[in-house]
Design a protein around this motif. Sequence first.
Motif, PDB file in Angstrom:
ATOM      1  N   GLY A 217       9.634   2.857  -3.367  1.00  0.00           N
ATOM      2  CA  GLY A 217       9.275   3.370  -1.776  1.00  0.00           C
ATOM      3  C   GLY A 217      10.641   3.131  -1.314  1.00  0.00           C
ATOM      4  O   GLY A 217      10.562   3.105  -0.006  1.00  0.00           O
TER       5      GLY A 217
ATOM      6  N   GLY B  74      -1.419  -1.062  -2.038  1.00  0.00           N
ATOM      7  CA  GLY B  74       0.067  -0.254  -2.930  1.00  0.00           C
ATOM      8  C   GLY B  74       1.027  -0.132  -2.204  1.00  0.00           C
ATOM      9  O   GLY B  74       2.223   1.160  -2.004  1.00  0.00           O
ATOM     10  N   THR B  75       1.944  -0.984  -1.704  1.00  0.00           N
ATOM     11  CA  THR B  75       2.547  -1.012  -0.685  1.00  0.00           C
ATOM     12  C   THR B  75       4.276  -0.975  -1.676  1.00  0.00           C
ATOM     13  O   THR B  75       5.151  -0.765  -0.756  1.00  0.00           O
ATOM     14  CB  THR B  75       3.369  -2.509  -0.034  1.00  0.00           C
ATOM     15  OG1 THR B  75       4.427  -2.531   1.212  1.00  0.00           O
ATOM     16  CG2 THR B  75       3.990  -3.824  -0.518  1.00  0.00           C
ATOM     17  N   GLY B  76       4.712  -1.016  -2.558  1.00  0.00           N
ATOM     18  CA  GLY B  76       5.463  -1.001  -2.906  1.00  0.00           C
ATOM     19  C   GLY B  76       6.681  -1.717  -3.127  1.00  0.00           C
ATOM     20  O   GLY B  76       6.653  -3.413  -2.741  1.00  0.00           O
TER      21      GLY B  76
ATOM     22  N   LEU C  60       5.966   1.534   3.894  1.00  0.00           N
ATOM     23  CA  LEU C  60       5.043   1.682   5.132  1.00  0.00           C
ATOM     24  C   LEU C  60       4.173   0.564   6.048  1.00  0.00           C
ATOM     25  O   LEU C  60       4.102   1.164   7.085  1.00  0.00           O
ATOM     26  CB  LEU C  60       3.416   2.655   4.286  1.00  0.00           C
ATOM     27  CG  LEU C  60       3.721   4.114   2.990  1.00  0.00           C
ATOM     28  CD1 LEU C  60       2.921   3.918   2.733  1.00  0.00           C
ATOM     29  CD2 LEU C  60       4.776   5.045   3.874  1.00  0.00           C
TER      30      LEU C  60
ATOM     31  N   THR D  67      -0.391  -5.138   0.771  1.00  0.00           N
ATOM     32  CA  THR D  67      -0.771  -5.370  -1.067  1.00  0.00           C
ATOM     33  C   THR D  67      -0.387  -4.322  -1.842  1.00  0.00           C
ATOM     34  O   THR D  67      -0.323  -3.784  -1.987  1.00  0.00           O
ATOM     35  CB  THR D  67      -2.747  -5.830  -0.979  1.00  0.00           C
ATOM     36  OG1 THR D  67      -2.965  -3.942  -1.192  1.00  0.00           O
ATOM     37  CG2 THR D  67      -3.246  -6.045   0.080  1.00  0.00           C
TER      38      THR D  67
ATOM     39  N   ILE E 220      -0.446  -4.199  -6.742  1.00  0.00           N
ATOM     40  CA  ILE E 220      -1.400  -5.615  -7.908  1.00  0.00           C
ATOM     41  C   ILE E 220       0.104  -5.860  -8.631  1.00  0.00           C
ATOM     42  O   ILE E 220      -0.172  -6.759  -9.360  1.00  0.00           O
ATOM     43  CB  ILE E 220      -1.875  -4.856  -8.642  1.00  0.00           C
ATOM     44  CG1 ILE E 220      -1.165  -3.225  -8.538  1.00  0.00           C
ATOM     45  CG2 ILE E 220      -3.300  -4.169  -7.607  1.00  0.00           C
ATOM     46  CD1 ILE E 220      -1.975  -2.098  -9.805  1.00  0.00           C
TER      47      ILE E 220
ATOM     48  N   ALA F 257       6.517  -5.417  -7.298  1.00  0.00           N
ATOM     49  CA  ALA F 257       6.414  -4.820  -5.055  1.00  0.00           C
ATOM     50  C   ALA F 257       6.165  -6.308  -4.605  1.00  0.00           C
ATOM     51  O   ALA F 257       7.111  -5.903  -3.316  1.00  0.00           O
ATOM     52  CB  ALA F 257       5.633  -4.082  -5.940  1.00  0.00           C
TER      53      ALA F 257
ATOM     54  N   LEU G  11      -1.503   6.172  -2.782  1.00  0.00           N
ATOM     55  CA  LEU G  11      -1.280   6.005  -4.956  1.00  0.00           C
ATOM     56  C   LEU G  11      -2.088   7.054  -5.507  1.00  0.00           C
ATOM     57  O   LEU G  11      -2.328   8.031  -4.798  1.00  0.00           O
ATOM     58  CB  LEU G  11      -3.120   4.576  -4.476  1.00  0.00           C
ATOM     59  CG  LEU G  11      -2.655   3.572  -3.328  1.00  0.00           C
ATOM     60  CD1 LEU G  11      -4.157   2.580  -3.721  1.00  0.00           C
ATOM     61  CD2 LEU G  11      -2.385   2.257  -4.478  1.00  0.00           C
TER      62      LEU G  11
ATOM     63  N   ARG H  68     -11.484   6.305  -6.542  1.00  0.00           N
ATOM     64  CA  ARG H  68     -12.185   4.758  -6.984  1.00  0.00           C
ATOM     65  C   ARG H  68     -12.789   4.012  -5.947  1.00  0.00           C
ATOM     66  O   ARG H  68     -13.313   3.587  -5.639  1.00  0.00           O
ATOM     67  CB  ARG H  68     -11.836   3.723  -8.038  1.00  0.00           C
ATOM     68  CG  ARG H  68     -12.407   3.031  -8.713  1.00  0.00           C
ATOM     69  CD  ARG H  68     -11.676   2.504 -10.310  1.00  0.00           C
ATOM     70  NE  ARG H  68      -9.858   2.360  -9.618  1.00  0.00           N
ATOM     71  CZ  ARG H  68      -9.923   1.315  -9.229  1.00  0.00           C
ATOM     72  NH1 ARG H  68     -10.310   0.351  -8.333  1.00  0.00           N
ATOM     73  NH2 ARG H  68      -8.191   0.843  -9.165  1.00  0.00           N
TER      74      ARG H  68
HETATM   75  C1  LIG Z   1       3.357   5.509  -5.651  1.00  0.00           C
HETATM   76  S1  LIG Z   1       3.765   3.657  -4.881  1.00  0.00           S
HETATM   77  C2  LIG Z   1       3.739   3.617  -3.163  1.00  0.00           C
HETATM   78  C3  LIG Z   1       4.681   2.723  -2.444  1.00  0.00           C
HETATM   79  C4  LIG Z   1       5.147   2.660  -1.470  1.00  0.00           C
HETATM   80  N1  LIG Z   1       3.583   2.208  -0.565  1.00  0.00           N
HETATM   81  C5  LIG Z   1       5.214   4.649  -0.866  1.00  0.00           C
HETATM   82  O1  LIG Z   1       4.301   4.998  -0.241  1.00  0.00           O
HETATM   83  O2  LIG Z   1       6.734   4.934  -1.294  1.00  0.00           O
HETATM   84  C6  LIG Z   1       2.510   2.864  -5.324  1.00  0.00           C
HETATM   85  C7  LIG Z   1       1.991   1.581  -5.171  1.00  0.00           C
HETATM   86  O3  LIG Z   1       0.683   0.565  -5.600  1.00  0.00           O
HETATM   87  C8  LIG Z   1       0.402  -0.466  -6.119  1.00  0.00           C
HETATM   88  N2  LIG Z   1      -0.781  -0.417  -6.797  1.00  0.00           N
HETATM   89  C9  LIG Z   1      -1.683   0.617  -8.107  1.00  0.00           C
HETATM   90  N3  LIG Z   1      -3.036   0.496  -7.608  1.00  0.00           N
HETATM   91  C10 LIG Z   1      -3.150  -0.352  -7.046  1.00  0.00           C
HETATM   92  C11 LIG Z   1      -4.246  -1.604  -6.275  1.00  0.00           C
HETATM   93  N4  LIG Z   1      -5.272  -0.867  -7.512  1.00  0.00           N
HETATM   94  N5  LIG Z   1      -4.463  -2.125  -5.665  1.00  0.00           N
HETATM   95  C12 LIG Z   1      -3.051  -2.298  -4.651  1.00  0.00           C
HETATM   96  N6  LIG Z   1      -2.062  -1.983  -5.424  1.00  0.00           N
HETATM   97  C13 LIG Z   1      -1.584  -0.885  -6.317  1.00  0.00           C
HETATM   98  C14 LIG Z   1       1.653   0.552  -7.266  1.00  0.00           C
HETATM   99  O4  LIG Z   1       2.162  -1.006  -8.547  1.00  0.00           O
HETATM  100  C15 LIG Z   1       3.282   0.693  -7.058  1.00  0.00           C
HETATM  101  O5  LIG Z   1       4.228  -0.536  -6.086  1.00  0.00           O
END
Ligand SMILES: C[S@@+](CC[C@H](N)C(=O)[O-])C[C@H]1O[C@@H](n2cnc3c(N)ncnc32)[C@H](O)[C@@H]1O
Length: 260
Positions: free
Chosen positions: A94, A130-132, A136, A151, A153, A157, A195, A202
């Motif tokens: 991100g 999935g904040t990375g 966002l 949030t 996982i 991140a 995500l 899901r």
């Molecule tokens: C593609 S990155 C997006 C990062 C940032 N939000 C962006 O838009 O650049 C996806 C992020 O979602 C997290 N992630 C994957 N599955 C998830 C879940 N079920 N709940 C929360 N975070 C999740 C990953 O660890 C990763 O940091």
Amino acid sequence: MVVDSEKKMTPGEVEKAVARAGGVDRKTVRLAIKDLVSLGELSYTYLYGTSFLEKSFERPVRVSKRIVIKPPEKAYQPQGQEVVVSIAGGAAFGNGAHPSTCLALRALDSVLCDSCCLRRRTPLTGLDVGTGTGILAIALARLGVRKVIATDIDPCAVSEATYNVTLNGLAEQVMIMNTPLEELATYFSVIVANLSYPTLRRLSPLLSEKLEQDGILILSGFKEPASKDLGQSYGEQGLRLVRDEIENKWMCLTFCKMEP
Ligand SMILES: C[S@@+](CC[C@H](N)C(=O)[O-])C[C@H]1O[C@@H](n2cnc3c(N)ncnc32)[C@H](O)[C@@H]1O
């Protein structure tokens, strides 16, 4: 070519492709690349022992009408309605370079500016799943959302996003956590989730349930073929598609939870 490419390109691949497309020799292209790197337009990135040439985010870059992303060490004076998001270099996803992030940022900028759903009131609560790096979540707060929860996982991140939130002076407004979605007891005016397609599919009942009436849900992180199925899944949850955008085959869908 570097910006539009669907996959990361090595400097050699860029040289070859540009030379072929422009009918010029590779040495000329190599020199032009060197100039663009020294001007800060392109930069070299390293992944698993290979170097790639990419659009540079080592300087302030405007990614939407109002949002400018910048590294912390670079100064930028916002003009007019611009908002600035500082993101430190790290391992989390991100930095703003990926189309899925850019699409989500543009959708956020658009809905928080002129959405038919949100225009009527100030969005109070935002959720970034999935904040990375937190990019966002920080943009949500900068664009006027009063309280934001983000949030992830991945513990790495969570730690990088927490650092970036503090860096942007938003520790009071943005809370980063690793709490699973089902355990969040709040409902949100705006939710954004960048995500993978299977995860978004899901999570469709949960994400839809966590959205307030008239709330906005932005989904990113999937390619065009998945959009029909996602549109259907979220449609079945009572959400209406109000916006879509595509960049380099990556797709972003925006839904609104309207009165049945
Ligand atoms: C593609 S990155 C997006 C990062 C940032 N939000 C962006 O838009 O650049 C996806 C992020 O979602 C997290 N992630 C994957 N599955 C998830 C879940 N079920 N709940 C929360 N975070 C999740 C990953 O660890 C990763 O940091």
